[in-house]
Design a protein around this motif. Sequence first.
Motif, PDB file in Angstrom:
ATOM      1  N   GLY A   1      35.213  37.988  52.094  1.00 64.65           N
ATOM      2  CA  GLY A   1      35.343  38.916  51.226  1.00 64.65           C
ATOM      3  C   GLY A   1      36.752  39.897  51.508  1.00 64.65           C
ATOM      4  N   PRO A   2      37.050  40.623  50.471  1.00 68.63           N
ATOM      5  CA  PRO A   2      38.193  41.672  50.536  1.00 68.63           C
ATOM      6  C   PRO A   2      38.356  42.383  51.752  1.00 68.63           C
ATOM      7  N   MET A   3      39.570  42.443  52.293  1.00 69.26           N
ATOM      8  CA  MET A   3      39.582  43.304  53.554  1.00 69.26           C
ATOM      9  C   MET A   3      39.584  44.864  53.363  1.00 69.26           C
ATOM     10  N   ALA A   4      40.429  45.143  52.098  1.00 68.32           N
ATOM     11  CA  ALA A   4      40.826  46.551  52.021  1.00 68.32           C
ATOM     12  C   ALA A   4      40.233  46.646  50.397  1.00 68.32           C
ATOM     13  N   ALA A   5      39.829  48.018  49.909  1.00 71.44           N
ATOM     14  CA  ALA A   5      39.316  48.202  48.777  1.00 71.44           C
ATOM     15  C   ALA A   5      40.876  48.050  48.002  1.00 71.44           C
ATOM     16  N   GLU A   6      40.503  47.942  46.734  1.00 73.81           N
ATOM     17  CA  GLU A   6      41.584  47.629  45.494  1.00 73.81           C
ATOM     18  C   GLU A   6      42.025  48.828  44.945  1.00 73.81           C
ATOM     19  N   ALA A   7      41.532  49.981  45.182  1.00 77.85           N
ATOM     20  CA  ALA A   7      41.933  51.280  44.774  1.00 77.85           C
ATOM     21  C   ALA A   7      40.758  51.787  43.711  1.00 77.85           C
ATOM     22  N   ALA A   8      40.679  53.005  43.515  1.00 77.40           N
ATOM     23  CA  ALA A   8      39.905  53.528  42.602  1.00 77.40           C
ATOM     24  C   ALA A   8      40.052  53.094  41.379  1.00 77.40           C
ATOM     25  N   SER A   9      38.782  52.514  40.619  1.00 73.81           N
ATOM     26  CA  SER A   9      39.064  52.310  39.250  1.00 73.81           C
ATOM     27  C   SER A   9      38.288  53.207  38.417  1.00 73.81           C
ATOM     28  N   PHE A  10      38.695  54.166  37.562  1.00 73.60           N
ATOM     29  CA  PHE A  10      37.898  54.922  36.659  1.00 73.60           C
ATOM     30  C   PHE A  10      37.574  54.424  35.496  1.00 73.60           C
ATOM     31  N   SER A  11      37.916  53.205  35.182  1.00 71.91           N
ATOM     32  CA  SER A  11      37.098  52.366  34.115  1.00 71.91           C
ATOM     33  C   SER A  11      37.180  50.857  34.712  1.00 71.91           C
ATOM     34  N   LEU A  12      35.976  50.445  34.557  1.00 69.06           N
ATOM     35  CA  LEU A  12      35.760  49.166  35.368  1.00 69.06           C
ATOM     36  C   LEU A  12      35.608  47.812  34.246  1.00 69.06           C
ATOM     37  N   THR A  13      36.327  46.485  34.803  1.00 65.69           N
ATOM     38  CA  THR A  13      36.014  45.605  34.096  1.00 65.69           C
ATOM     39  C   THR A  13      34.589  44.846  34.169  1.00 65.69           C
ATOM     40  N   GLU A  14      34.120  43.937  33.537  1.00 58.92           N
ATOM     41  CA  GLU A  14      32.966  43.221  33.617  1.00 58.92           C
ATOM     42  C   GLU A  14      32.880  42.704  35.182  1.00 58.92           C
ATOM     43  N   ARG A  15      33.937  42.043  35.741  1.00 56.27           N
ATOM     44  CA  ARG A  15      34.033  41.609  37.022  1.00 56.27           C
ATOM     45  C   ARG A  15      33.747  42.752  37.933  1.00 56.27           C
ATOM     46  N   GLN A  16      34.244  43.845  37.945  1.00 58.96           N
ATOM     47  CA  GLN A  16      34.072  44.965  38.702  1.00 58.96           C
ATOM     48  C   GLN A  16      32.724  45.541  38.791  1.00 58.96           C
ATOM     49  N   VAL A  17      32.100  45.588  37.633  1.00 60.28           N
ATOM     50  CA  VAL A  17      30.636  45.718  37.656  1.00 60.28           C
ATOM     51  C   VAL A  17      29.828  44.916  38.331  1.00 60.28           C
ATOM     52  N   GLN A  18      30.064  43.579  38.030  1.00 55.84           N
ATOM     53  CA  GLN A  18      29.091  42.612  38.645  1.00 55.84           C
ATOM     54  C   GLN A  18      29.449  42.769  40.338  1.00 55.84           C
ATOM     55  N   ASP A  19      30.761  43.072  40.801  1.00 58.44           N
ATOM     56  CA  ASP A  19      30.911  42.927  42.084  1.00 58.44           C
ATOM     57  C   ASP A  19      30.148  44.444  42.695  1.00 58.44           C
ATOM     58  N   ALA A  20      30.191  45.399  41.953  1.00 52.42           N
ATOM     59  CA  ALA A  20      29.512  46.627  42.320  1.00 52.42           C
ATOM     60  C   ALA A  20      27.998  46.362  42.400  1.00 52.42           C
ATOM     61  N   VAL A  21      27.617  45.504  41.559  1.00 52.53           N
ATOM     62  CA  VAL A  21      26.010  45.454  41.471  1.00 52.53           C
ATOM     63  C   VAL A  21      25.725  44.420  42.782  1.00 52.53           C
ATOM     64  N   GLU A  22      26.599  43.571  43.026  1.00 49.07           N
ATOM     65  CA  GLU A  22      26.245  42.541  44.039  1.00 49.07           C
ATOM     66  C   GLU A  22      26.477  43.442  45.273  1.00 49.07           C
ATOM     67  N   LEU A  23      27.560  44.483  45.513  1.00 45.58           N
ATOM     68  CA  LEU A  23      27.571  44.921  46.900  1.00 45.58           C
ATOM     69  C   LEU A  23      26.353  45.954  46.920  1.00 45.58           C
ATOM     70  N   GLY A  24      25.691  46.500  45.937  1.00 45.19           N
ATOM     71  CA  GLY A  24      24.572  47.432  45.891  1.00 45.19           C
ATOM     72  C   GLY A  24      23.384  46.695  46.346  1.00 45.19           C
ATOM     73  N   GLU A  25      23.162  45.634  45.777  1.00 49.19           N
ATOM     74  CA  GLU A  25      22.006  44.646  46.091  1.00 49.19           C
ATOM     75  C   GLU A  25      22.078  44.264  47.555  1.00 49.19           C
ATOM     76  N   ARG A  26      23.153  44.031  48.118  1.00 51.82           N
ATOM     77  CA  ARG A  26      23.397  43.319  49.438  1.00 51.82           C
ATOM     78  C   ARG A  26      23.230  44.458  50.465  1.00 51.82           C
ATOM     79  N   SER A  27      23.230  45.764  50.068  1.00 53.20           N
ATOM     80  CA  SER A  27      23.445  46.737  50.895  1.00 53.20           C
ATOM     81  C   SER A  27      21.986  47.137  51.469  1.00 53.20           C
ATOM     82  N   VAL A  28      20.955  46.609  50.851  1.00 51.08           N
ATOM     83  CA  VAL A  28      19.446  47.255  51.199  1.00 51.08           C
ATOM     84  C   VAL A  28      19.129  46.559  52.571  1.00 51.08           C
TER      85      VAL A  28
END
Length: 189
Positions: free
Chosen positions: A15-42
């Motif tokens: 996976g990515p080693m560093a963050a891409e920078a804060a996005s104040f509006s998300l693309t659909e791909r970024q939303v999906q990445d956030a959902v996947e990160l949240g689900e894996r974090s449990v």
Amino acid sequence: MTLCGAVAALVLLTGPMAAEAASFSLTERQVQDAVELGERSVTRESLGTEWRVRNAAGDALTVVTPFHRVALAARHAAFRNEPLKPRDRARVLKEQQDRVVFWVELRGPRDDFARFYTPRLLAGARQIEPSFTQNERTAARGEDGKYLAHCVYGFPTKMLSGTGKVVLVVRDGEGRDLTSFDVDLSTMR
């Protein structure tokens, strides 16, 4: 396998080693990445450390970007063994639209010490006033005898860059600077 192929495979696996920078509006791909990160974090104690900042006084700050907020909502849904529904994603993004939120944990001598605190955000030469301030009126007493207050400060993003550095300054009721946090938005998604 070529060297380029090996590097590409390693990046895909780790996976990515560093963050891409804060996005104040998300693309659909970024939303999906956030959902996947949240689900894996449990399976971990916390969602991640990229959004946490501590200052020299030991106070803590969590930067709530839209990515972080969606990941957190997905984490909470996963704890209930449910997926984050599309309407919940949309609601979270609408709530977070055009603002960045800071959750701040401050320590003080009395239970009402943070009641009249005011934040400001410094972005280079600009001083940005909050669009939302919520200070804890009755802080909880810790084992060390100090009180811990949880405060929430929201700021508009129209004058911010997701790759910039900002300083959150918290002032007392008389306008004196009490504490500050250096925040590098380029290290956060």
